[in-house]
Design a protein around this motif. Structure first.
Motif, short mmCIF file in Angstrom:
data_model
loop_
_atom_site.label_atom_id
_atom_site.label_comp_id
_atom_site.label_asym_id
_atom_site.label_seq_id
_atom_site.Cartn_x
_atom_site.Cartn_y
_atom_site.Cartn_z
N GLU A 119 0.81 -1.22 0.00
CA GLU A 119 0.00 0.00 0.00
C GLU A 119 0.84 1.27 0.00
O GLU A 119 0.30 2.37 -0.14
N SER A 120 2.16 1.15 0.13
CA SER A 120 3.03 2.32 0.03
C SER A 120 3.70 2.42 -1.35
O SER A 120 4.60 3.23 -1.55
N SER A 121 3.27 1.59 -2.27
CA SER A 121 3.89 1.53 -3.60
C SER A 121 3.48 2.70 -4.48
O SER A 121 2.49 3.39 -4.20
N PRO A 122 4.22 2.94 -5.57
CA PRO A 122 3.86 4.03 -6.49
C PRO A 122 2.47 3.89 -7.11
O PRO A 122 1.77 4.89 -7.31
N VAL A 123 2.03 2.67 -7.41
CA VAL A 123 0.68 2.48 -7.96
C VAL A 123 -0.37 2.90 -6.94
O VAL A 123 -1.36 3.57 -7.27
N ALA A 124 -0.17 2.53 -5.68
CA ALA A 124 -1.12 2.92 -4.64
C ALA A 124 -1.16 4.44 -4.49
O ALA A 124 -2.23 5.03 -4.31
N SER A 125 0.00 5.08 -4.59
CA SER A 125 0.05 6.54 -4.48
C SER A 125 -0.64 7.22 -5.66
O SER A 125 -1.21 8.31 -5.52
N ALA A 126 -0.62 6.57 -6.82
CA ALA A 126 -1.21 7.17 -8.02
C ALA A 126 -2.73 7.08 -8.03
O ALA A 126 -3.40 7.87 -8.69
N ALA A 127 -3.31 6.12 -7.29
CA ALA A 127 -4.75 5.91 -7.30
C ALA A 127 -5.44 6.70 -6.20
O ALA A 127 -4.84 7.02 -5.17
N GLU A 128 -6.70 7.02 -6.42
CA GLU A 128 -7.49 7.70 -5.39
C GLU A 128 -7.85 6.76 -4.25
O GLU A 128 -7.83 7.15 -3.08
N LEU A 129 -8.23 5.53 -4.60
CA LEU A 129 -8.69 4.56 -3.62
C LEU A 129 -7.73 3.38 -3.60
O LEU A 129 -7.23 2.95 -4.66
N VAL A 130 -7.51 2.83 -2.42
CA VAL A 130 -6.58 1.71 -2.28
C VAL A 130 -7.21 0.64 -1.40
O VAL A 130 -7.75 0.95 -0.32
N LEU A 131 -7.14 -0.60 -1.88
CA LEU A 131 -7.53 -1.74 -1.05
C LEU A 131 -6.30 -2.63 -0.91
O LEU A 131 -5.92 -3.33 -1.85
N PRO A 132 -5.63 -2.62 0.24
CA PRO A 132 -4.44 -3.45 0.44
C PRO A 132 -4.82 -4.93 0.52
O PRO A 132 -5.82 -5.29 1.14
N LEU A 133 -4.00 -5.77 -0.07
CA LEU A 133 -4.26 -7.21 -0.01
C LEU A 133 -3.87 -7.82 1.33
O LEU A 133 -4.43 -8.84 1.73
N ALA A 134 -2.89 -7.22 2.00
CA ALA A 134 -2.45 -7.71 3.31
C ALA A 134 -2.02 -9.17 3.27
O ALA A 134 -2.17 -9.90 4.25
N ALA A 135 -1.46 -9.60 2.14
CA ALA A 135 -1.05 -11.00 2.00
C ALA A 135 0.29 -11.29 2.67
O ALA A 135 0.65 -12.46 2.84
N GLY A 136 1.02 -10.24 3.04
CA GLY A 136 2.35 -10.45 3.59
C GLY A 136 3.37 -10.55 2.47
O GLY A 136 3.02 -10.69 1.29
N ALA A 137 4.63 -10.48 2.82
CA ALA A 137 5.70 -10.51 1.82
C ALA A 137 5.61 -11.78 0.97
O ALA A 137 5.39 -12.88 1.49
N GLU A 138 5.78 -11.59 -0.33
CA GLU A 138 5.77 -12.72 -1.26
C GLU A 138 7.12 -12.73 -1.98
O GLU A 138 7.41 -11.85 -2.77
#
Length: 339
Positions: A119-138
């Motif tokens: 959720e701190s990624s550039p794509v998340a910053s570019a979007a108005e709304l964010v839904l984090p997956l919370a899957a943990g590190a992959e």
């Protein structure tokens, strides 16, 4: 990869626990009342976007399509995106083309939603709304738990927007169902893959995204030429390439598409094909379930998502059997930097 596959039930449970973030996204989308949905994603995330398209069109009555990032990045086109819900799906949220297209869609009037693991990624910053997956590190190059979480997030959003109680209830049961799905032994298909020169995966409707996702994993993890295709289009070309040496995995969910899968399975089996059927009655061998172990019919929009769990496990095992490293396939990286 195996560790992350086994984490799928817990990852889905963490996703569903984000009630506040989910409620905020749904509330905003209800106010916006978009007229078109555009899904954007590469590779596995693109398969989640395809799944979202079927959900949006069948459950919301909303016209949907997949984005073509090169329209924005290479051709520099600026289409009118007012009234569009632009959903970008990404595990890392760091691919430059996804960032650029999300920024462009937002500037052109779209409501932008990022379904991302970081959720701190550039794509998340570019979007108005964010839904984090919370899957943990992959860490495995081959995405698994984030793909399943992405699809569940799509189903969760659509169920809420559609007021679809049965779908919402089925989504809430997914952690338990995924845990049971992981116990399904698909080693017969796994063993067939180890010696195969190529493979096919087919499904329809809600299952098409999963079929293409499984085919991608065969390519990247097993280095096996594979194609994921619509069962309805299988006779338009791919059928001629099927031989007894090329296993065909069919994903069957209990809805109006099931009859076509049954017919294709019968046809392939009668011609001597190596058919592996997941879901549905076992019309091929005595009426005791599919040719691969399954849980019995669940919700038709979610069964193909749950089928990813045993498929991933079987592919990882086939890679080990062939002496391949399923965690780090050659020539691939976790973040693909295309533009």
């Amino acid at each position: 990869m195996l560790r992350e596959v086994l984490e799928i039930p817990a990852a889905s449970e963490r996703l569903l626990a984000q009630r506040a973030a989910f409620a905020s996204v749904v509330e905003r989308l209800r106010r916006e009342e978009p007229r078109v949905l555009v899904a954007c994603g590469r590779g596995s995330s693109g398969h989640a976007g395809l799944y979202l398209r079927y959900l949006a069109e069948t459950r919301l009555g909303l016209l949907a399509c997949s984005a073509a990032p090169s329209v924005f990045t290479a051709y520099r086109s600026r289409p009118d995106m007012r009234g569009v819900l632009y959903v970008v799906v990404s595990q890392s949220g760091r691919s430059p083309d996804l960032v650029a297209t999300t920024e462009a869609a937002r500037a052109l009037g779209a409501t932008t939603l990022a379904i991302v693991n970081d959720e701190s990624s550039p794509v998340a910053s570019a979007a108005e709304l964010v839904l984090p997956l919370a899957a943990g590190a992959e860490r495995s190059v081959a995405a698994t738990k984030t793909v399943v979480a992405s699809m569940i997030a799509c189903a969760q959003i659509v169920a809420a927007l559609a007021g679809d109680g049965p779908l919402a209830a089925a989504v809430s049961r997914m952690p338990e169902r995924l845990a049971s799905a992981l116990a399904c032994d698909w080693s017969a298909w796994s063993e067939a893959l180890a010696a195969a020169p190529g493979a096919f995966v087919a499904a329809r409707g809600y299952g098409l995204g999963s079929a293409r996702e499984i085919a991608l994993k065969l390519l990247e993890v097993l280095r096996l030429p594979a194609i994921g295709h619509s069962a309805a289009e299988f006779r338009h070309g791919p059928r001629s390439a099927v031989t007894p040496a090329t296993p065909v995995l069919l994903l069957r969910q209990p809805d109006a598409t099931a009859g076509g899968l049954d017919e294709l399975a019968r046809d392939l089996r009668s011609a001597g094909g190596a058919v592996f059927l997941a879901g549905g009655p076992d019309f091929l061998a005595g009426g005791k379930g599919g040719t691969l172990p399954w849980l019995g019919d669940g919700h038709p929009a979610l069964d193909p998502v749950a089928m990813l769990a045993p498929a991933y496990r079987a592919i990882e095992a086939a890679a080990r059997r062939k002496g391949l490293d399923p965690d780090s396939p050659p020539h691939l990286t976790k973040v693909t930097r295309t533009l």
